[in-house]
Design an enzyme around this catalytic site. Structure first.
Site, PDB file in Angstrom:
ATOM      1  N   ASP A  65       0.839  -1.200   0.000  1.00 38.24           N
ATOM      2  CA  ASP A  65       0.000   0.000   0.000  1.00 38.24           C
ATOM      3  C   ASP A  65       0.871   1.246   0.000  1.00 38.24           C
ATOM      4  OD1 ASP A  65      -0.157   1.384   3.027  1.00 38.24           O
ATOM      5  OD2 ASP A  65       0.467  -0.706   3.029  1.00 38.24           O
ATOM      6  N   SER A  66       0.397   2.276  -0.690  1.00 36.06           N
ATOM      7  CA  SER A  66       1.039   3.586  -0.718  1.00 36.06           C
ATOM      8  C   SER A  66       2.497   3.449  -1.167  1.00 36.06           C
ATOM      9  CB  SER A  66       0.913   4.238   0.667  1.00 36.06           C
ATOM     10  OG  SER A  66       1.260   5.597   0.626  1.00 36.06           O
TER      11      SER A  66
END
Length: 296
Positions: free
Chosen positions: A147-148
């Protein structure tokens, strides 16, 4: 218990989550603070009873393994946590990792990769490739997720592995950073609605994370890579996220390259919404688990 989606922007502002990303000074301050006072990265003391946790090392890097305790494991996924290259893994990441392991019946490998100011994109990429190579020896499928900032690490690793002859890796991306030049012309339109990320601070962090590589190198910015022969992609992105315009570009480019893409876009959702304690987040987590379960 779920929080209303409408509460999330206010909570982000209240906790100053946006501070490192909104200004160059905020980014520099955050790098110094994280170097001076590293945050704890270990899993919570109490975990769900249907998973077990062990830890090993890749050199100085802690690498956790989260496994289902019943039913066996039919594969592996390497999960690269997010945090803007300055924040370590948090309880929301661990909760998702536990859910993936238990409900997808899959073993999750979690490297605690080095943050700024010490780590960089080249080092993180090499770590992911070493872990994937080692896990392949099990004979089971090995997927990637993140994520991210971890989404950047995961997709850059998928490209490097493809270049090394390992094609078709399933990759799950949650609000990934895809183009660290942060130059998409649609970003200024999204910026006023994003309560979390900003441009000026993110540019400082991106330049430092690139190290000695150009920002356009796929090891740094996977959107610049050739996407042919990647395995299925699942991409989750909210529209109140300055990374959302690049998510659209990735979907278009990947589909044009013949990649099977599932795009979970949520109108009005903020950055990293699948990790948040909302009904929308829970629904996205269920889709992520299902995607990893069906391939193992």
């Amino acid at each position: 218990m779920y929080l209303p989606d409408a509460m999330i922007p206010a909570l982000l502002r209240l906790t100053h989550a946006h501070r490192p990303f909104r200004s160059a000074q905020g980014a520099e301050d955050a790098i110094r603070e994280r170097a001076l006072r590293p945050a704890a990265y270990g899993p919570p003391a109490r975990v769900r009873p249907d998973v077990s946790i062990t830890v090993d090392r890749d050199g100085a890097t802690p690498v956790y393994t989260v496994s289902p305790t019943s039913g066996g494991s039919s594969g592996h996924v390497i999960y690269a946590h997010g945090g803007g290259w300055i924040n370590t893994i948090r309880s929301q990441h661990w909760a998702l990792i536990f859910q993936i392991a238990a409900e997808a019946q899959i073993t999750v490998t979690v490297p605690i990769w080095r943050l700024l100011p010490y780590g960089d994109a080249r080092e993180a990429n090499a770590l992911m490739l070493r872990l994937h190579t080692a896990l392949q020896r099990s004979g089971h499928p090995v997927h990637l997720a993140g994520d991210s900032a971890g989404g950047q690490i995961a997709l850059s690793a998928a490209l490097a592995l493809r270049d090394a002859g390992i094609a078709g890796i399933r990759t799950v991306l949650i609000a990934p950073a895809l183009d660290l030049t942060i130059s998409n012309p649609r970003i200024p339109d999204v910026l006023p609605t994003d309560p979390w990320l900003g441009v000026d601070g993110c540019r400082v962090l991106a330049e430092k994370w690139a190290g000695d590589l150009p920002l356009t190198d796929p090891v740094v910015s996977p959107l610049f890579g050739d996407l042919h022969d990647l395995g299925p992609l699942l991409l989750a992105s909210g529209t109140r996220d300055i990374l959302n315009p690049d998510a659209h570009l990735l979907v278009e480019k990947a589909r044009a390259a013949g990649v099977d893409v599932t795009f979970l876009e949520r109108e009005g959702a903020v950055h990293d919404f699948p990790l948040l304690p909302t009904r929308v987040g829970a629904a996205a987590r269920a889709r992520i688990v299902a995607a990893l379960r069906e391939e193992t």
